[in-house]
Write a protein that holds these residues in place. Structure first.
Motif, PDB file in Angstrom:
ATOM      1  N   VAL C  32      20.807  25.887  79.791  1.00 29.38           N
ATOM      2  CA  VAL C  32      19.647  26.477  79.295  1.00 29.38           C
ATOM      3  C   VAL C  32      19.974  27.924  80.025  1.00 29.38           C
ATOM      4  CG1 VAL C  32      17.934  25.285  78.090  1.00 29.38           C
ATOM      5  CG2 VAL C  32      18.410  25.077  80.636  1.00 29.38           C
ATOM      6  N   PRO C  33      19.035  29.003  79.672  1.00 27.52           N
ATOM      7  CA  PRO C  33      19.195  30.115  80.350  1.00 27.52           C
ATOM      8  C   PRO C  33      18.171  30.057  81.652  1.00 27.52           C
ATOM      9  CG  PRO C  33      17.935  30.402  78.300  1.00 27.52           C
ATOM     10  CD  PRO C  33      18.652  28.962  78.293  1.00 27.52           C
ATOM     11  N   MET C  34      18.728  30.754  82.665  1.00 23.62           N
ATOM     12  CA  MET C  34      18.043  30.892  83.868  1.00 23.62           C
ATOM     13  C   MET C  34      18.102  29.851  84.705  1.00 23.62           C
ATOM     14  SD  MET C  34      14.620  32.842  83.076  1.00 23.62           S
ATOM     15  CE  MET C  34      14.025  31.985  81.665  1.00 23.62           C
ATOM     16  N   SER C 119       7.546  32.371  72.532  1.00 25.47           N
ATOM     17  CA  SER C 119       8.506  31.612  71.931  1.00 25.47           C
ATOM     18  C   SER C 119       9.784  31.262  72.933  1.00 25.47           C
ATOM     19  CB  SER C 119       9.161  32.156  70.718  1.00 25.47           C
ATOM     20  OG  SER C 119       9.385  33.566  71.118  1.00 25.47           O
ATOM     21  N   GLU C 120      10.858  30.542  72.447  1.00 25.27           N
ATOM     22  CA  GLU C 120      11.690  30.084  73.356  1.00 25.27           C
ATOM     23  C   GLU C 120      12.471  31.182  73.926  1.00 25.27           C
ATOM     24  OE1 GLU C 120      14.076  26.891  71.831  1.00 25.27           O
ATOM     25  OE2 GLU C 120      15.162  26.587  73.813  1.00 25.27           O
ATOM     26  N   ILE C 121      13.041  31.131  74.982  1.00 26.93           N
ATOM     27  CA  ILE C 121      13.960  32.273  75.656  1.00 26.93           C
ATOM     28  C   ILE C 121      15.454  31.737  75.273  1.00 26.93           C
ATOM     29  CG2 ILE C 121      14.948  33.561  77.537  1.00 26.93           C
ATOM     30  CD1 ILE C 121      11.680  33.217  78.369  1.00 26.93           C
ATOM     31  N   LEU C 122      16.275  32.618  74.467  1.00 25.08           N
ATOM     32  CA  LEU C 122      17.556  31.993  74.269  1.00 25.08           C
ATOM     33  C   LEU C 122      18.734  32.650  75.114  1.00 25.08           C
ATOM     34  CD1 LEU C 122      17.278  31.729  70.560  1.00 25.08           C
ATOM     35  CD2 LEU C 122      17.428  30.048  71.850  1.00 25.08           C
ATOM     36  N   THR C 123      18.599  33.906  75.598  1.00 25.94           N
ATOM     37  CA  THR C 123      19.395  34.360  76.421  1.00 25.94           C
ATOM     38  C   THR C 123      18.590  35.267  77.649  1.00 25.94           C
ATOM     39  OG1 THR C 123      19.743  36.379  75.089  1.00 25.94           O
ATOM     40  CG2 THR C 123      21.416  34.367  74.998  1.00 25.94           C
ATOM     41  N   VAL C 124      19.353  35.329  78.709  1.00 22.42           N
ATOM     42  CA  VAL C 124      18.926  36.083  79.570  1.00 22.42           C
ATOM     43  C   VAL C 124      19.963  36.930  80.278  1.00 22.42           C
ATOM     44  CG1 VAL C 124      17.625  36.416  82.184  1.00 22.42           C
ATOM     45  CG2 VAL C 124      16.796  34.758  80.304  1.00 22.42           C
ATOM     46  N   GLU C 125      20.067  38.310  80.112  1.00 24.00           N
ATOM     47  CA  GLU C 125      20.974  38.902  80.709  1.00 24.00           C
ATOM     48  C   GLU C 125      20.699  39.947  81.715  1.00 24.00           C
ATOM     49  OE1 GLU C 125      23.179  40.440  77.506  1.00 24.00           O
ATOM     50  OE2 GLU C 125      23.895  38.172  76.698  1.00 24.00           O
ATOM     51  N   SER C 134      15.912  37.967  75.783  1.00 28.81           N
ATOM     52  CA  SER C 134      15.922  37.702  74.238  1.00 28.81           C
ATOM     53  C   SER C 134      15.625  36.433  73.631  1.00 28.81           C
ATOM     54  CB  SER C 134      16.914  38.555  73.672  1.00 28.81           C
ATOM     55  OG  SER C 134      18.077  38.482  74.495  1.00 28.81           O
ATOM     56  N   GLY C 135      15.171  36.302  72.526  1.00 28.95           N
ATOM     57  CA  GLY C 135      15.045  35.021  71.893  1.00 28.95           C
ATOM     58  C   GLY C 135      15.131  35.264  70.602  1.00 28.95           C
ATOM     59  N   ASN C 136      14.455  34.346  69.695  1.00 29.21           N
ATOM     60  CA  ASN C 136      14.400  34.503  67.978  1.00 29.21           C
ATOM     61  C   ASN C 136      13.548  35.790  67.900  1.00 29.21           C
ATOM     62  OD1 ASN C 136      15.822  33.527  66.042  1.00 29.21           O
ATOM     63  ND2 ASN C 136      15.001  31.606  66.390  1.00 29.21           N
ATOM     64  N   GLY C 137      14.110  36.891  67.519  1.00 26.13           N
ATOM     65  CA  GLY C 137      13.230  38.006  67.105  1.00 26.13           C
ATOM     66  C   GLY C 137      12.724  39.060  68.006  1.00 26.13           C
TER      67      GLY C 137
END
Lengths: 66, 57, 315
Positions: C32-34, C119-125, C134-137
């Motif tokens: 999962v991210p982070m 909402s859920e966080i999908l990527t952290v760059e 960033s996440g959904n939307g």
């Protein structure tokens, strides 16, 4: 209402304060009856968990003496 | 050091340290009397901080 | 800090090939991210999984206790201080270790970031000082400085104190930070207010012991909370028992804690556990002028006796 008599949990070192308590008794000195003595082999045996366990189980105060 | 830990919650008057030699019965009596007096000054029931609460259910 | 990754891989491959170490302890991407996870690399292929970014907040010193054989370990400032503590406490020998030092600019706080978004966080760059979440939307870019773990914002030892090789240039240490601001605030409260403050602080605790497991200092074979004969600490969720656990845990870390923040990071409830250890660190600093893990030759204050030790608390 009778005066508040606290229970003081006392950890006394076998060689120091316990000896002093013994001597005080032998010399028939008077002191308050509020202490409950636990003899420990040395103050080095003392651990913070004893203090917290004592307080948790209702002691009004804890006294550690070496 | 222990004393300072107690500062983060419990009143300082609930923990005492002392150093008495086995020959110092007079000092022993002094210290016991002093500590007892000090503890008597504290509020008995209300301030009894660390204590297991009886579970009611 | 992502630029360290290549250098770390290069050094790790070299020391493994030379036979200087049998494994390298570092981080790899988590699922999962982070959440980077510790990674023990023993071959050139597994070295390729190693990464370094701002999500490496766990303390790797946790994984070297009582280990046999030679180990390469990637160490940021706090890790290296904990390694020093381990060496002082005879948990590992210095010559078993090859320390790859990483000058650190702070780790980001996943509790903080998760709380920012619904909402859920999908990527952290990460690129330089900017973090893009960033996440959904949604997608947002923020300054890393705003997202740092609390202990990183007041860290004064970003560079490793003990290392065999560096993976990057030393960074500038933070100056003029008030390390103990939160402690000073609590100290000014009355006994009752303090009590309530800590009561509130600990109320979410579920006694999962994640803080203990994440802590590099906690290596007792039987932890005091698992002892049952005699049982000193109640095992219930009772506020008193929870408090006893936290006070004792903190006290075990007295004079040893390096404020690495692993406990807070690991806490699933986001409790500020450092409030306890911080107070003890402050006391050590004020009474003994001691900060843990800075030198291999000095014994910690609770381990030595000096005739001028403070003793005002003794009657």
């Amino acid at each position: 209402m009778p005066e508040y008599e606290p229970k003081i949990l006392s950890f006394l070192c076998n060689w120091c304060s316990y000896g002093a308590a013994d001597l005080a008794g032998v010399s028939r000195m008077e002191y308050p009856p509020n202490i409950r003595i636990i003899r420990i082999p040395c103050t080095g045996r003392m651990s913070p968990k004893f203090i917290l366990a004592g307080l948790r189980q209702g002691a009004d105060a804890v006294w550690v003496s070496g | 050091m222990k004393n300072f830990l107690e500062h983060t919650g419990i009143e300082p008057g609930r923990l005492h340290f002392s150093w008495i030699s086995s020959a110092e019965s007079t000092k022993f009596v002094d210290v016991v009397t002093k500590i007892t007096d000090e503890v008597k000054m504290l509020d008995p029931a209300n301030k009894k901080y660390v204590k297991t609460e009886p579970k009611v259910d | 800090m992502t630029e360290y990754t290549d250098k770390i891989k290069e050094i790790s491959k070299r020391v493994l090939a030379e036979g200087r170490v049998e494994m390298v302890i570092g981080f790899r991407k988590g699922s999962v991210p982070m959440m980077n996870q510790p990674h023990l690399a023993t071959s050139a292929e597994s070295v390729d999984e190693l990464v370094w970014d701002s999500n490496c907040g766990l303390n790797l010193a946790n994984y070297i206790t009582d280990k046999k054989g030679t180990i390469g370990i990637i160490a940021k400032g706090c890790d290296s201080r904990n390694i020093v503590t381990h060496v002082i406490e005879n948990k590992i020998k210095r010559d078993q270790l090859y320390i790859i030092g990483v000058p650190c600019t702070g780790m980001i706080d996943h509790h903080k970031i998760n709380a920012m978004f619904d909402s859920e966080i999908l990527t952290v760059e990460e690129s330089g000082d900017q973090i893009t979440i960033s996440g959904n939307g949604f997608s947002e870019t923020k300054d890393k400085q705003e997202l740092l773990q609390e202990n990183c914002t007041v860290c004064t030892h970003r560079n490793p104190v003990e290392y065999d090789e560096l993976a990057g240039n030393l960074v500038e240490e933070q100056k003029n930070v008030d390390q103990y601001a939160s402690v000073t605030k609590v100290e000014s409260l009355s006994a009752d207010e303090k009590w309530n403050y800590f009561e509130d602080l600990l109320s979410p605790c579920i006694r999962c012991y994640a803080c203990r497991n994440a802590c590099p200092l906690c290596y007792c074979p039987t932890c005091f909370v698992d002892e049952s004969r005699p049982q000193w600490v109640g095992k219930s969720q009772d506020p008193t028992d929870v408090k006893t656990f936290h006070l004792l845990r903190a006290y075990h870390c007295a004079g040893r804690c390096t404020d690495c923040g692993a406990c807070e990071r690991a806490c699933p409830m986001g409790i500020k556990i450092r409030e306890f250890t911080k107070k003890l660190n402050k006391d050590c600093q004020e009474l003994y002028g001691w900060e843990a893990g800075l030198s291999l030759d000095e014994r910690p204050p609770l381990d030595t006796f000096k005739t001028d030790d403070p003793d005002e608390f003794i009657k």
